[in-house]
Design a protein around this motif. Sequence first.
Motif, PDB file in Angstrom:
ATOM      1  N   TYR A 181       7.492  -1.402  -8.529  1.00 58.14           N
ATOM      2  CA  TYR A 181       8.227  -1.910  -7.366  1.00 58.14           C
ATOM      3  C   TYR A 181       7.276  -2.368  -6.262  1.00 58.14           C
ATOM      4  O   TYR A 181       7.479  -3.426  -5.652  1.00 58.14           O
ATOM      5  N   GLU A 182       6.239  -1.602  -6.021  1.00 56.00           N
ATOM      6  CA  GLU A 182       5.312  -1.930  -4.941  1.00 56.00           C
ATOM      7  C   GLU A 182       4.635  -3.274  -5.179  1.00 56.00           C
ATOM      8  O   GLU A 182       4.386  -4.033  -4.237  1.00 56.00           O
ATOM      9  N   ASP A 183       4.330  -3.585  -6.443  1.00 58.82           N
ATOM     10  CA  ASP A 183       3.745  -4.880  -6.781  1.00 58.82           C
ATOM     11  C   ASP A 183       4.779  -5.994  -6.631  1.00 58.82           C
ATOM     12  O   ASP A 183       4.453  -7.095  -6.173  1.00 58.82           O
ATOM     13  N   LEU A 184       6.020  -5.708  -7.016  1.00 60.51           N
ATOM     14  CA  LEU A 184       7.073  -6.717  -6.947  1.00 60.51           C
ATOM     15  C   LEU A 184       7.302  -7.192  -5.527  1.00 60.51           C
ATOM     16  O   LEU A 184       7.443  -8.394  -5.286  1.00 60.51           O
ATOM     17  N   VAL A 185       7.355  -6.266  -4.573  1.00 66.16           N
ATOM     18  CA  VAL A 185       7.622  -6.678  -3.193  1.00 66.16           C
ATOM     19  C   VAL A 185       6.377  -7.236  -2.518  1.00 66.16           C
ATOM     20  O   VAL A 185       6.481  -8.019  -1.567  1.00 66.16           O
ATOM     21  N   SER A 209      14.384 -14.223  -3.507  1.00 69.79           N
ATOM     22  CA  SER A 209      15.427 -13.233  -3.239  1.00 69.79           C
ATOM     23  C   SER A 209      14.852 -11.830  -3.057  1.00 69.79           C
ATOM     24  O   SER A 209      15.565 -10.915  -2.627  1.00 69.79           O
ATOM     25  N   ILE A 210      13.564 -11.653  -3.369  1.00 65.50           N
ATOM     26  CA  ILE A 210      12.937 -10.335  -3.246  1.00 65.50           C
ATOM     27  C   ILE A 210      12.566 -10.081  -1.791  1.00 65.50           C
ATOM     28  O   ILE A 210      11.777 -10.826  -1.201  1.00 65.50           O
ATOM     29  N   GLU A 211      13.132  -9.050  -1.210  1.00 69.36           N
ATOM     30  CA  GLU A 211      12.871  -8.721   0.186  1.00 69.36           C
ATOM     31  C   GLU A 211      11.592  -7.906   0.316  1.00 69.36           C
ATOM     32  O   GLU A 211      11.144  -7.264  -0.629  1.00 69.36           O
ATOM     33  N   ALA A 212      11.024  -7.934   1.518  1.00 71.71           N
ATOM     34  CA  ALA A 212       9.830  -7.139   1.792  1.00 71.71           C
ATOM     35  C   ALA A 212      10.135  -5.660   1.576  1.00 71.71           C
ATOM     36  O   ALA A 212      11.291  -5.229   1.625  1.00 71.71           O
ATOM     37  N   SER A 213       9.101  -4.886   1.335  1.00 65.61           N
ATOM     38  CA  SER A 213       9.272  -3.474   1.034  1.00 65.61           C
ATOM     39  C   SER A 213      10.039  -2.741   2.132  1.00 65.61           C
ATOM     40  O   SER A 213       9.806  -2.949   3.318  1.00 65.61           O
ATOM     41  N   ARG A 214      10.950  -1.903   1.686  1.00 66.07           N
ATOM     42  CA  ARG A 214      11.671  -1.038   2.606  1.00 66.07           C
ATOM     43  C   ARG A 214      11.123   0.382   2.551  1.00 66.07           C
ATOM     44  O   ARG A 214      11.781   1.325   2.975  1.00 66.07           O
ATOM     45  N   SER A 215       9.920   0.548   2.054  1.00 65.19           N
ATOM     46  CA  SER A 215       9.363   1.882   1.848  1.00 65.19           C
ATOM     47  C   SER A 215       8.691   2.444   3.092  1.00 65.19           C
ATOM     48  O   SER A 215       8.431   3.655   3.164  1.00 65.19           O
ATOM     49  N   ARG A 256      -0.059  12.413  -1.505  1.00 66.04           N
ATOM     50  CA  ARG A 256      -0.566  12.552  -0.140  1.00 66.04           C
ATOM     51  C   ARG A 256      -0.583  11.218   0.596  1.00 66.04           C
ATOM     52  O   ARG A 256      -0.245  11.131   1.769  1.00 66.04           O
ATOM     53  N   ASP A 257      -0.979  10.180  -0.100  1.00 64.85           N
ATOM     54  CA  ASP A 257      -1.088   8.854   0.504  1.00 64.85           C
ATOM     55  C   ASP A 257      -0.188   7.893  -0.270  1.00 64.85           C
ATOM     56  O   ASP A 257      -0.530   7.451  -1.360  1.00 64.85           O
ATOM     57  N   LEU A 258       0.951   7.549   0.298  1.00 66.38           N
ATOM     58  CA  LEU A 258       1.933   6.722  -0.402  1.00 66.38           C
ATOM     59  C   LEU A 258       1.464   5.288  -0.598  1.00 66.38           C
ATOM     60  O   LEU A 258       2.041   4.542  -1.394  1.00 66.38           O
ATOM     61  N   SER A 259       0.414   4.890   0.117  1.00 63.67           N
ATOM     62  CA  SER A 259      -0.099   3.526  -0.030  1.00 63.67           C
ATOM     63  C   SER A 259      -1.039   3.389  -1.218  1.00 63.67           C
ATOM     64  O   SER A 259      -1.370   2.279  -1.626  1.00 63.67           O
ATOM     65  N   MET A 260      -1.472   4.498  -1.774  1.00 63.33           N
ATOM     66  CA  MET A 260      -2.390   4.468  -2.908  1.00 63.33           C
ATOM     67  C   MET A 260      -1.605   4.229  -4.192  1.00 63.33           C
ATOM     68  O   MET A 260      -0.719   5.005  -4.543  1.00 63.33           O
ATOM     69  N   VAL A 261      -1.931   3.148  -4.887  1.00 67.58           N
ATOM     70  CA  VAL A 261      -1.252   2.801  -6.135  1.00 67.58           C
ATOM     71  C   VAL A 261      -2.310   2.452  -7.172  1.00 67.58           C
ATOM     72  O   VAL A 261      -3.127   1.559  -6.968  1.00 67.58           O
ATOM     73  N   GLY A 262      -2.283   3.159  -8.284  1.00 66.70           N
ATOM     74  CA  GLY A 262      -3.251   2.915  -9.343  1.00 66.70           C
ATOM     75  C   GLY A 262      -2.567   2.585 -10.651  1.00 66.70           C
ATOM     76  O   GLY A 262      -1.375   2.293 -10.695  1.00 66.70           O
ATOM     77  N   ASP A 263      -3.325   2.649 -11.730  1.00 68.78           N
ATOM     78  CA  ASP A 263      -2.789   2.320 -13.042  1.00 68.78           C
ATOM     79  C   ASP A 263      -2.012   3.491 -13.632  1.00 68.78           C
ATOM     80  O   ASP A 263      -2.301   4.661 -13.351  1.00 68.78           O
ATOM     81  N   VAL A 264      -1.036   3.158 -14.465  1.00 70.01           N
ATOM     82  CA  VAL A 264      -0.313   4.179 -15.210  1.00 70.01           C
ATOM     83  C   VAL A 264      -1.175   4.601 -16.391  1.00 70.01           C
ATOM     84  O   VAL A 264      -1.678   3.763 -17.134  1.00 70.01           O
ATOM     85  N   VAL A 265      -1.345   5.898 -16.542  1.00 74.11           N
ATOM     86  CA  VAL A 265      -2.090   6.422 -17.704  1.00 74.11           C
ATOM     87  C   VAL A 265      -1.093   7.147 -18.584  1.00 74.11           C
ATOM     88  O   VAL A 265       0.066   7.319 -18.231  1.00 74.11           O
ATOM     89  N   ARG A 266      -1.552   7.573 -19.725  1.00 74.49           N
ATOM     90  CA  ARG A 266      -0.655   8.247 -20.668  1.00 74.49           C
ATOM     91  C   ARG A 266      -0.137   9.540 -20.032  1.00 74.49           C
ATOM     92  O   ARG A 266      -0.915  10.395 -19.600  1.00 74.49           O
ATOM     93  N   ALA A 267       1.177   9.665 -19.962  1.00 77.01           N
ATOM     94  CA  ALA A 267       1.796  10.835 -19.356  1.00 77.01           C
ATOM     95  C   ALA A 267       2.323  11.767 -20.442  1.00 77.01           C
ATOM     96  O   ALA A 267       2.811  11.334 -21.475  1.00 77.01           O
ATOM     97  N   ARG A 268       2.220  13.072 -20.196  1.00 76.45           N
ATOM     98  CA  ARG A 268       2.729  14.063 -21.129  1.00 76.45           C
ATOM     99  C   ARG A 268       4.159  14.422 -20.771  1.00 76.45           C
ATOM    100  O   ARG A 268       4.545  14.433 -19.613  1.00 76.45           O
ATOM    101  N   SER A 269       4.955  14.726 -21.782  1.00 76.98           N
ATOM    102  CA  SER A 269       6.300  15.231 -21.527  1.00 76.98           C
ATOM    103  C   SER A 269       6.222  16.712 -21.199  1.00 76.98           C
ATOM    104  O   SER A 269       5.439  17.450 -21.796  1.00 76.98           O
ATOM    105  N   HIS A 270       7.003  17.139 -20.219  1.00 76.83           N
ATOM    106  CA  HIS A 270       7.063  18.550 -19.829  1.00 76.83           C
ATOM    107  C   HIS A 270       8.495  19.021 -20.032  1.00 76.83           C
ATOM    108  O   HIS A 270       9.310  19.019 -19.128  1.00 76.83           O
ATOM    109  N   ASP A 271       8.797  19.417 -21.250  1.00 76.97           N
ATOM    110  CA  ASP A 271      10.163  19.798 -21.575  1.00 76.97           C
ATOM    111  C   ASP A 271      10.499  21.202 -21.121  1.00 76.97           C
ATOM    112  O   ASP A 271      11.664  21.573 -21.088  1.00 76.97           O
ATOM    113  N   GLY A 272       9.485  21.973 -20.830  1.00 76.28           N
ATOM    114  CA  GLY A 272       9.769  23.328 -20.406  1.00 76.28           C
ATOM    115  C   GLY A 272      10.083  23.360 -18.958  1.00 76.28           C
ATOM    116  O   GLY A 272      10.412  24.340 -18.390  1.00 76.28           O
TER     117      GLY A 272
END
Length: 272
Positions: A181-185, A209-215, A256-272
């Motif tokens: 989303y952050e990249d889209l806006v 039609s994409i509006e500026a971030s409302r974050s 801590r810092d909502l402006s920091m956006v990095g790459d998605v890495v492999r995430a583990r499932s936490h079913d417990g």
Amino acid sequence: MTGSSNVSEHQLVFVGGLHRSGTTALARALGRHDAVSAFANTGVKEDEGQHLQDVYPSARAYGGAGRFAFDPAAHLTEASPLVSRANADRLLAQWSRHWDRSAPVWVEKSPPNLIMTRFLQALYPSARFVMIIRHPVVVTLSTNRWRRTTRRARLIEHWLRAYELFAADASGNDQVLLVRYEDLVADPASVLARVGGFLRLDGPVPADSIEASRSDVYAERWREIRGSRWPWHGAAAERLIRTYADRVAAFGYDLRDLSMVGDVVRARSHDG
């Protein structure tokens, strides 16, 4: 089971992502392309396909926004007994009433598609999926405005549950695209060009039609919460950060810092 033959002349595209993540903005932008038909003026909430069919339960049946992904029954896969040619045809018949049948690309948008990619692909093997992700704190604070009785930690946990399920389901699947989303806006034209290329659309997807971030308002609210001297605000926020920071970081976000956006890495499932 093979997919319904009735869709052979059309490209099905499923858009999904948690509530308050930008699914509506993304689907509506795609719907403005000349080759695309997306739901509009259907009379149901946010023109979501989940409310225009009776084959599978909507997110509401599992608690709705901020809750549905906790219910194992909401996570549909190719193993679901609902996977059948009859249901593929039934869904298509119900949805196609709301599409322009002359358009070669049909878009259906619903938040729970996020944890239904394997199910939908079993019904329609050639379908493509565009999912959207937004900072978990922003989604949490936005959802919390109308789910005031739900603890913020529970909403963060729900965000993680949903996207960890998605990450596991979509691993290695080249028919799934994740959009931030952050990249889209920040750069709508560039992101929509990438989406258009993924969907093999000729010409650009209109980006105006994409509006500026409302974050920003939520980022400020988060700073206020963290700085609060009241233990159920400031101290609770710091506990939340300590508990979930590593899992959230796997998706490129910083609690801590909502402006920091990095790459998605492999995430583990936490079913417990």
